[in-house]
Design a protein around this motif. Structure first.
Motif, short mmCIF file in Angstrom:
data_model
loop_
_atom_site.label_atom_id
_atom_site.label_comp_id
_atom_site.label_asym_id
_atom_site.label_seq_id
_atom_site.Cartn_x
_atom_site.Cartn_y
_atom_site.Cartn_z
N ARG A 1 -43.62 59.79 -51.19
CA ARG A 1 -44.73 59.31 -50.44
C ARG A 1 -45.16 59.69 -49.24
NH1 ARG A 1 -43.03 53.42 -50.12
NH2 ARG A 1 -44.85 53.05 -49.08
N PHE A 2 -44.07 60.05 -48.35
CA PHE A 2 -44.12 60.97 -47.36
C PHE A 2 -45.36 61.86 -47.22
CE2 PHE A 2 -42.65 62.29 -42.86
CZ PHE A 2 -42.24 61.04 -42.58
N GLU A 3 -45.17 62.80 -48.27
CA GLU A 3 -45.97 63.95 -48.36
C GLU A 3 -47.32 63.79 -48.24
OE1 GLU A 3 -43.78 67.42 -49.34
OE2 GLU A 3 -43.59 65.98 -47.55
N GLY A 4 -47.70 62.48 -48.91
CA GLY A 4 -49.16 62.28 -49.09
C GLY A 4 -49.76 61.17 -48.17
N SER A 5 -49.13 60.90 -46.81
CA SER A 5 -49.48 59.97 -46.01
C SER A 5 -48.98 60.64 -44.63
CB SER A 5 -48.97 58.87 -46.36
OG SER A 5 -47.70 58.64 -46.27
N VAL A 6 -48.06 59.92 -44.07
CA VAL A 6 -47.40 60.32 -42.85
C VAL A 6 -47.35 61.83 -42.55
CG1 VAL A 6 -46.22 59.49 -40.90
CG2 VAL A 6 -46.58 57.96 -42.88
N GLY A 7 -46.60 62.29 -43.84
CA GLY A 7 -46.42 63.83 -43.87
C GLY A 7 -47.46 64.58 -43.17
N PHE A 8 -48.55 64.28 -43.24
CA PHE A 8 -49.56 65.03 -42.92
C PHE A 8 -49.64 65.32 -41.29
CE2 PHE A 8 -51.93 63.57 -46.88
CZ PHE A 8 -51.95 64.91 -47.52
N MET B 1 -39.29 61.09 -30.40
CA MET B 1 -38.80 61.06 -31.94
C MET B 1 -39.37 60.15 -32.54
SD MET B 1 -35.93 60.03 -33.87
CE MET B 1 -35.54 58.63 -32.48
N ALA B 2 -40.31 60.47 -33.50
CA ALA B 2 -41.19 59.56 -34.46
C ALA B 2 -40.56 59.70 -35.88
CB ALA B 2 -42.43 59.92 -34.05
N LEU B 3 -39.89 60.56 -36.13
CA LEU B 3 -39.32 60.47 -37.62
C LEU B 3 -38.78 59.16 -38.14
CD1 LEU B 3 -38.68 61.86 -40.25
CD2 LEU B 3 -36.56 62.60 -39.33
N VAL B 4 -37.80 58.54 -37.24
CA VAL B 4 -37.47 57.19 -37.77
C VAL B 4 -38.78 56.24 -37.66
CG1 VAL B 4 -35.30 57.59 -36.84
CG2 VAL B 4 -36.91 56.51 -35.29
N HIS B 5 -39.55 56.23 -37.05
CA HIS B 5 -40.78 55.39 -36.80
C HIS B 5 -41.77 55.87 -38.30
CE1 HIS B 5 -39.60 56.09 -32.74
NE2 HIS B 5 -39.40 54.71 -32.79
N ALA B 6 -41.70 57.18 -38.50
CA ALA B 6 -42.60 57.24 -39.64
C ALA B 6 -41.91 57.04 -40.89
CB ALA B 6 -42.70 58.85 -39.78
N ILE B 7 -40.66 56.96 -41.04
CA ILE B 7 -39.88 56.26 -41.85
C ILE B 7 -40.08 54.75 -42.21
CG2 ILE B 7 -37.60 55.94 -42.98
CD1 ILE B 7 -36.78 58.73 -42.05
N LEU B 8 -39.85 54.27 -41.08
CA LEU B 8 -40.15 52.68 -41.11
C LEU B 8 -41.39 52.23 -41.40
CD1 LEU B 8 -38.11 51.83 -37.65
CD2 LEU B 8 -37.61 51.11 -40.10
N THR B 9 -42.73 53.21 -41.11
CA THR B 9 -43.97 52.93 -41.34
C THR B 9 -44.16 53.14 -42.72
OG1 THR B 9 -44.64 54.00 -39.23
CG2 THR B 9 -46.31 53.95 -40.97
N VAL B 10 -43.53 53.90 -43.62
CA VAL B 10 -43.77 54.04 -45.08
C VAL B 10 -43.05 52.90 -45.64
CG1 VAL B 10 -43.51 55.74 -47.12
CG2 VAL B 10 -44.08 56.58 -44.74
N LEU B 11 -41.88 52.60 -45.18
CA LEU B 11 -40.93 51.52 -46.00
C LEU B 11 -41.38 50.32 -45.92
CD1 LEU B 11 -37.27 52.96 -45.56
CD2 LEU B 11 -38.81 52.92 -47.47
N VAL B 12 -42.21 49.93 -44.86
CA VAL B 12 -42.75 48.72 -44.16
C VAL B 12 -43.84 48.21 -45.17
CG1 VAL B 12 -44.66 48.93 -42.55
CG2 VAL B 12 -42.73 47.28 -42.21
#
Lengths: 187, 187
Positions: free
Chosen positions: A24-31, A1-12
């Motif tokens: 912002r997700f769409e242009g980065s981690v969302g890939f 489960m990396a969604l929470v980690h992906a969110i933290l990654t963007v927000l950090v």
DNA sequence: TTAGCATATTCAATAAAGTGAATAGTCGCT
DNA sequence: AGCGACTATTCACTTTATTGAATATGCTAA
């Protein structure tokens, strides 16, 4: 489960609202981690309850009010700890390959069209990645440490799409040149 | 949702029990659609209820009884129809890339070790694929139509693992040669 | 002026996936 | 006689993911 980690990654990197996070997700981690906005909001709520995020409500006049989420210390620790823990290769799930495995059940043209369709999608994705490389990573050797990490994920995207393109070409070639009557088939 | 399709794909070739299905899965469709045996049994039950599979109970003396599942006509139609419907590229979810995106938060050695670890896993997977190619696909040009399709999925596996290997090498090189103090970093 | 788009979020229902545990028989080994 | 390995399946619980709908405001262009 990396969604929470992906969110933290963007927000950090930069606190923002759920709405902006999603963009912002769409242009980065969302890939490499797809999700929906509903899921993002749900996870934001949970992460706040767990104390890994904190929210600040912003009253706006010209627009609906919003909540700005930022990562707490606990959140940063949680993220770092996750990164540090060794993980196995993520299992892959790919419809097209399942279809191809049973591809002999349908007309050849169907499969070839589907391959062409997928080739087209990968071509577009590759173009998008290359535009990002062109616009934001012109001089890889001069990037900051953080940006170097981002660049490597982009490099993966580029290689990945190229791999798919090459494979699509190989598959269309290999399957397309086969006589439908299958005259020499063994096994 | 391709698990049901993956199951049908394997069973359409050869009816078998849930137990055997799972084992056959591992060596074929399982390479691009991971699942657990509990899930397989659950889907088998559902598929039978829907009339896409039919089960025959086999009493055994030296072993527990079992149920042999085979694909019905409706099941074949359902599978063929699914294959025929155009689909979009399967969204990817990859932990390692999320980790890498935030990799600047942890010590460089941690990331390099993780990359090496993943490289090792991809190397092993590649070896397994190449062994299969060696053992079952010696003469690609002489394969039956069905086997040609199988071969193409294997080719994808091989290319995919090679892509990962090359990327791991690039990333370890690129990130490893960076001075930790980040002296020239811009942005 | 009204339709559509962008901002901003929430709720509800369902489907699918992941995990742990339990059951039950046979076989071979020690 | 007991242990582990293999065959064979089921149940229950929990977490994730997917999808559709609802709500509210402001801006802009036809």
């Amino acid at each position: 489960m990396a969604l929470v980690h992906a969110i933290l990654t963007v927000l950090v990197e930069q606190p923002c609202s759920g709405y902006d996070l999603r963009k912002r997700f769409e242009g980065s981690v969302g890939f490499f981690w797809k999700t929906s906005f509903q899921q993002i909001y749900r996870e934001l709520t949970k992460l706040e309850e767990q104390g890994l995020l904190q929210a600040e409500e912003i009253q706006q006049e010209s627009r609906p009010d919003k909540k700005i989420y930022s990562v707490t210390q606990a959140g940063q620790q949680y993220l770092s700890k996750w990164i540090t823990q060794p993980s196995e290769v993520s299992p892959s799930k790919d419809d097209l390959l399942v279809k191809l495995f049973a591809g002999y059940l349908v007309p050849q043209e169907t499969i070839l069209a589907e391959l062409a369709h997928h080739r087209q999608q990968h071509l577009q994705q590759l173009a998008q990645y290359e535009a990002i490389a062109q616009n934001f990573f012109q001089h890889p050797d001069r990037l900051s440490t953080k940006r170097r990490f981002h660049y490597m994920t982009l490099r993966h995207g580029i290689r990945y799409e190229q791999e798919w393109l090459n494979w699509c070409d190989e598959a269309m070639q290999f399957l397309g040149t086969q006589s439908p009557a299958d005259p020499l088939g063994d096994v």
